[in-house]
Motif scaffolding. Structure first.
Motif, mmCIF file in Angstrom:
data_model
loop_
_atom_site.group_PDB
_atom_site.id
_atom_site.type_symbol
_atom_site.label_atom_id
_atom_site.label_comp_id
_atom_site.label_asym_id
_atom_site.label_seq_id
_atom_site.Cartn_x
_atom_site.Cartn_y
_atom_site.Cartn_z
ATOM 1 N N THR A 129 1.554 11.142 3.357
ATOM 2 C CA THR A 129 1.931 11.919 2.365
ATOM 3 C C THR A 129 2.016 10.934 1.124
ATOM 4 O OG1 THR A 129 4.188 11.272 3.234
ATOM 5 C CG2 THR A 129 3.362 13.378 3.723
ATOM 6 N N LEU A 130 1.124 9.888 1.241
ATOM 7 C CA LEU A 130 1.156 8.721 0.328
ATOM 8 C C LEU A 130 2.504 8.270 -0.406
ATOM 9 C CD1 LEU A 130 -1.734 9.897 -2.351
ATOM 10 C CD2 LEU A 130 -1.579 7.870 -1.070
ATOM 11 N N THR A 131 3.298 7.836 0.743
ATOM 12 C CA THR A 131 4.506 7.259 0.166
ATOM 13 C C THR A 131 4.927 6.044 0.816
ATOM 14 O OG1 THR A 131 5.614 8.686 1.882
ATOM 15 C CG2 THR A 131 5.531 9.379 -0.499
ATOM 16 N N CYS A 132 3.737 5.266 1.728
ATOM 17 C CA CYS A 132 4.231 4.368 2.535
ATOM 18 C C CYS A 132 3.341 3.145 2.240
ATOM 19 C CB CYS A 132 4.305 4.519 3.922
ATOM 20 S SG CYS A 132 2.791 4.814 4.854
ATOM 21 N N GLU A 189 -2.473 7.998 -7.521
ATOM 22 C CA GLU A 189 -1.821 8.020 -6.773
ATOM 23 C C GLU A 189 -1.818 6.859 -5.632
ATOM 24 O OE1 GLU A 189 -2.790 10.805 -7.897
ATOM 25 O OE2 GLU A 189 -0.988 11.747 -8.950
ATOM 26 N N GLU A 190 -3.001 6.894 -5.097
ATOM 27 C CA GLU A 190 -3.272 5.747 -4.018
ATOM 28 C C GLU A 190 -3.281 4.709 -4.625
ATOM 29 O OE1 GLU A 190 -7.146 6.683 -1.924
ATOM 30 O OE2 GLU A 190 -6.941 4.850 -1.198
ATOM 31 N N LEU A 244 -1.186 1.255 -3.299
ATOM 32 C CA LEU A 244 -1.901 0.381 -2.746
ATOM 33 C C LEU A 244 -1.237 -0.902 -3.445
ATOM 34 C CD1 LEU A 244 -5.768 1.293 -2.862
ATOM 35 C CD2 LEU A 244 -4.490 0.101 -0.790
ATOM 36 N N ASP A 245 -1.121 -0.927 -4.681
ATOM 37 C CA ASP A 245 -0.249 -2.102 -5.302
ATOM 38 C C ASP A 245 0.772 -2.690 -4.629
ATOM 39 O OD1 ASP A 245 -2.020 -2.355 -7.641
ATOM 40 O OD2 ASP A 245 -1.014 -1.088 -8.776
ATOM 41 N N LEU A 246 1.344 -1.803 -3.740
ATOM 42 C CA LEU A 246 2.468 -2.231 -2.999
ATOM 43 C C LEU A 246 2.436 -2.669 -1.391
ATOM 44 C CD1 LEU A 246 4.710 0.642 -3.543
ATOM 45 C CD2 LEU A 246 4.938 -1.430 -4.507
ATOM 46 N N ALA A 247 0.948 -2.931 -1.208
ATOM 47 C CA ALA A 247 0.482 -3.225 0.076
ATOM 48 C C ALA A 247 0.456 -4.994 0.080
ATOM 49 C CB ALA A 247 -1.041 -2.762 0.487
ATOM 50 N N PHE A 248 0.475 -5.231 1.125
ATOM 51 C CA PHE A 248 0.225 -6.842 1.240
ATOM 52 C C PHE A 248 -1.307 -6.985 1.510
ATOM 53 C CE2 PHE A 248 4.723 -8.357 3.103
ATOM 54 C CZ PHE A 248 5.338 -7.804 1.740
ATOM 55 N N THR A 297 -11.284 -4.471 -2.201
ATOM 56 C CA THR A 297 -12.138 -3.191 -1.553
ATOM 57 C C THR A 297 -11.171 -2.540 -0.679
ATOM 58 O OG1 THR A 297 -12.982 -4.678 0.077
ATOM 59 C CG2 THR A 297 -14.248 -4.115 -1.796
ATOM 60 N N SER A 298 -9.519 -2.652 -0.940
ATOM 61 C CA SER A 298 -8.710 -1.918 -0.024
ATOM 62 C C SER A 298 -8.493 -0.622 -0.520
ATOM 63 C CB SER A 298 -7.333 -2.533 -0.473
ATOM 64 O OG SER A 298 -7.305 -3.835 -0.016
#
Ligand code: FES
Length: 116
Positions: A48-51, A73-74, A78-82, A87-88
């Motif tokens: 649901t694109l929230t995690c 939105e993606e 993604l900006d919050l991912a470690f 190419t993420s």
């Protein structure tokens, strides 16, 4: 018309390869769930694109040939991912096509749940 089977290899940060099978139209998250791959915390929001826990790293070549470009939105999620790379992508947003059969993607070493 029968949906074609597709193969995906998920590569852990330690190099271990997880082989999985799915069908055209499955997301990479669907394939991980359906193959019961043990990836800690992966896909926590169920697409649901929230995690951002479904973060995967593609090769440049694969990133460029994916038919769907990431939505805003993606990209925000993604900006919050470690361990973010150029190419993420989020695995819940990558839909398999028969052209993508044999895709290999890396699992980042840290999975971060943006909701925590
Ligand atoms: Fe949560 Fe993809 S599964 S953003």
């Amino acid at each position: 018309y029968e949906k074609k089977e597709v193969n995906v290899t998920f590569i852990r940060a330690n190099g271990e390869k997880l082989l999985a099978k799915g069908k055209e139209g499955d997301s990479l998250l669907d394939i991980i769930v359906n193959n019961e791959l043990d990836i800690d915390g992966y896909g926590a929001c169920e697409g649901t694109l929230t995690c951002s826990t479904c973060h995967l790293i593609l090769t440049k070549e694969d990133y460029d040939r994916l038919p769907e470009k990431p939505t805003d939105e993606e990209l925000d999620m993604l900006d919050l991912a470690f361990d973010l790379t150029d190419t993420s992508r989020l695995g819940c947003q990558i839909i398999m096509t028969k052209e993508l059969d044999g895709l290999q993607v890396k699992i980042p070493s840290t999975i971060y749940d943006a909701r925590s």
